[in-house]
Design an enzyme around this catalytic site. Structure first.
Site, PDB file in Angstrom:
ATOM      1  N   ASP A  61     -40.745 -45.920 -73.987  1.00 16.80           N
ATOM      2  CA  ASP A  61     -41.556 -46.949 -73.360  1.00 16.80           C
ATOM      3  C   ASP A  61     -40.575 -47.999 -72.831  1.00 16.80           C
ATOM      4  O   ASP A  61     -39.409 -48.033 -73.237  1.00 16.80           O
ATOM      5  CB  ASP A  61     -42.520 -47.533 -74.392  1.00 16.80           C
ATOM      6  CG  ASP A  61     -43.300 -48.711 -73.855  1.00 16.80           C
ATOM      7  OD1 ASP A  61     -43.863 -48.590 -72.747  1.00 16.80           O
ATOM      8  OD2 ASP A  61     -43.344 -49.750 -74.528  1.00 16.80           O
ATOM      9  N   ASP A  86     -41.153 -52.005 -71.852  1.00 18.36           N
ATOM     10  CA  ASP A  86     -41.222 -53.325 -72.493  1.00 18.36           C
ATOM     11  C   ASP A  86     -41.422 -53.189 -74.000  1.00 18.36           C
ATOM     12  O   ASP A  86     -42.355 -52.525 -74.454  1.00 18.36           O
ATOM     13  CB  ASP A  86     -42.395 -54.130 -71.918  1.00 18.36           C
ATOM     14  CG  ASP A  86     -42.238 -54.409 -70.442  1.00 18.36           C
ATOM     15  OD1 ASP A  86     -41.746 -55.490 -70.095  1.00 18.36           O
ATOM     16  OD2 ASP A  86     -42.617 -53.532 -69.639  1.00 18.36           O
TER      17      ASP A  86
END
Length: 226
Positions: A8, A10
């Site tokens: 992922d 952020d």
């Protein structure tokens, strides 16, 4: 066989919260609103601009003025994507190790291409990243596994031979739906009350530095001749 790793963006690969906070604070100041505690914004980063603005301005989508606030936020953020953003401690050595081992890596994010692509470029990771899949490039974003399947195809690896690392329940759900091992990045942007044990991730880490030993251990196990 471990053939690659997906992250992922952020809260997992990059620590972006200070740039979000800078935008939120400037908007609150100009709108003559009191600032909010940084930890409240941090816990909403994974829910994007809607989550952060809802907490900062005590408003919700559909309420008067929300759309204008969101447009303002996105415009300001786009102008200052990587002022304070950096990879989490431990991420760069991990990426160096993956590159040395010949293990491709990529990013699957719910952050739109308009922000993700220039952010990765400004951080200096775009040339090393084998795949960057954003929600506007697929018909269904996480927790649906479509984006993960797309990333694996671009990396030329099987989902079963890949590991997905993320700091949100939907990351783990997407990885599990794709049939791969998952790692919960507990150093990311989790609300304090979040029960990550209910996510049923394959493994959990409290710092990004802990990722490489686990991946190395898994790869070493695969080389044992039984």
């Amino acid at each position: 066989m471990l053939s690659g790793v997906l992250f992922d963006l952020d809260g997992t690969l990059l620590d972006t919260v200070e740039d979000f906070m800078a935008v939120i604070d400037s908007m609150l100041d100009e709108h003559q609103r009191p600032r909010v505690a940084p930890e409240l914004i941090r816990a909403q980063v994974s829910d994007g601009s809607i989550g952060m603005l809802s907490v900062a301005f005590a408003t919700r989508p559909g309420e008067p003025g929300f759309d204008a606030l969101r447009d303002e936020f996105l415009t300001r953020y786009e102008r200052a994507l990587a002022v304070h953003t950096r990879p989490f401690p431990g991420i760069m050595p991990l990426l160096d190790w993956l590159d040395t081992e010949g293990l491709p890596w990529g990013v699957v994010t719910n952050k739109l291409s308009r922000f993700s692509i220039p952010l990765m470029e400004q951080i200096g990771l775009s040339e090393r990243c084998g795949s960057l899949v954003c929600p506007d490039q697929v018909s269904q974003g996480k927790p649906h596994p479509e984006a993960i399947f797309k990333a694996c195809a671009e990396l030329s690896i099987s989902p079963q031979h890949c590991v997905f690392v993320g700091d949100h329940l939907r990351d783990i759900q997407a990885g599990r739906a794709a049939g791969m091992d998952t790692i919960a990045a507990l150093y990311g942007y989790l609300p304090a009350e979040e029960d990550h044990t209910a996510w049923q991730a394959t493994h959990s880490v409290y710092t990004a530095t802990d990722l490489q030993p686990w991946l190395l251990g898994r790869r070493n196990l695969e080389t044992i001749d039984v």
